[in-house]
Design a protein around this motif. Structure first.
Motif, PDB file in Angstrom:
ATOM      1  N   THR A  83       0.679  -1.458  -0.216  1.00 11.68           N
ATOM      2  CA  THR A  83       0.474  -0.106  -0.075  1.00 11.68           C
ATOM      3  C   THR A  83       1.046   1.382   0.237  1.00 11.68           C
ATOM      4  O   THR A  83       0.617   2.047  -1.262  1.00 11.68           O
ATOM      5  N   THR A  87       0.975   3.392  -2.852  1.00 12.68           N
ATOM      6  CA  THR A  87       1.257   5.609  -2.629  1.00 12.68           C
ATOM      7  C   THR A  87       1.954   6.379  -3.081  1.00 12.68           C
ATOM      8  O   THR A  87       2.077   6.744  -3.677  1.00 12.68           O
ATOM      9  N   SER A  90       2.504   6.389  -6.665  1.00 12.60           N
ATOM     10  CA  SER A  90       1.102   7.084  -7.564  1.00 12.60           C
ATOM     11  C   SER A  90       1.846   9.054  -7.488  1.00 12.60           C
ATOM     12  O   SER A  90       2.094   9.608  -8.272  1.00 12.60           O
ATOM     13  N   GLY A 149      -2.939  12.376   3.862  1.00  9.02           N
ATOM     14  CA  GLY A 149      -2.391  10.864   4.795  1.00  9.02           C
ATOM     15  C   GLY A 149      -1.503  10.986   5.776  1.00  9.02           C
ATOM     16  O   GLY A 149      -1.466   9.746   6.966  1.00  9.02           O
TER      17      GLY A 149
END
Length: 199
Positions: A83, A87, A90, A149
């Motif tokens: 994960t 992220t 990205s 986040g």
């Protein structure tokens, strides 16, 4: 539909969807690896195109190996690891898009001949609107991702941002190391990067 039947079907569907997404990513990312290989930022062998298939097979295979290693690391370190990596990647793509927008804004000044030869080009108000506007938009998205986040999970929400920072620093170190290596062979990497190659 019974749960015992539905769950495996959902899993199979997810795997098929992931496979199509990955294959598409390998297809366009391999062109980046190909270009970097031709400019010798990456090893020159990655800039080769197969005579039999006409595709950058070495670049595709290299990206495939990296993808498999990522899956192995996900199994070893758990779901959170993949994960955070996804992220961070990205964020990296958005940062790449940000610099791409800046490069497109500077293109008419830095390479006017190439800009005029382009079959599609933005002029007047629309050029800075889409290029600088795009850069600002991606910058805002990156900052929003960092902040949201952290606000969502203060204990670990900062980790993808840290991963991106480490990735960028590693990229800079690799670039200047490669530049130094090529200069010892009499190759000026800055001159190579100014050349426009058809990929």
């Amino acid at each position: 539909m019974p749960e015992a039947v539905a769950l495996p079907l959902i899993g199979i569907g997810a795997l098929v969807a992931a496979a199509t997404t990955i294959s598409g990513s390998l297809a366009f990312l391999s062109r980046d690896v190909l270009a970097l290989g031709k400019d010798e930022i990456l090893p020159a062998g990655l800039g080769a195109i197969s005579k039999r298939t006409g595709i950058p097979s070495r670049a595709v295979i290299t990206l495939g190996i990296i993808s498999v290693l990522g899956l192995i690391l996900a199994v070893v370190f758990g779901e959170n690891f993949i994960t955070y990596c996804a992220t961070a990647v990205s964020y990296a793509f958005m940062l790449l898009s940000l610099f791409g927008c800046i490069a497109m804004y500077l293109l008419p000044k830095k390479m006017p001949e190439r800009f005029e030869q382009s079959p599609f080009k933005l002029k007047g108000f629309w050029h800075p609107f889409f290029t600088l506007g795009g850069a600002i938009l991606f910058g805002i998205l990156i900052l929003w991702g960092f902040i949201s986040g952290y606000m969502t999970d203060p204990s670990s929400g900062w980790q993808p941002a840290l991963a991106l920072i480490v990735l960028v620093i590693t990229g800079f170190l690799y670039y200047y190391l490669r530049r130094w290596q090529l200069s010892r062979r009499g190759i000026a990497i800055d001159d190579k990067l100014k050349q426009v190659r058809e990929i």
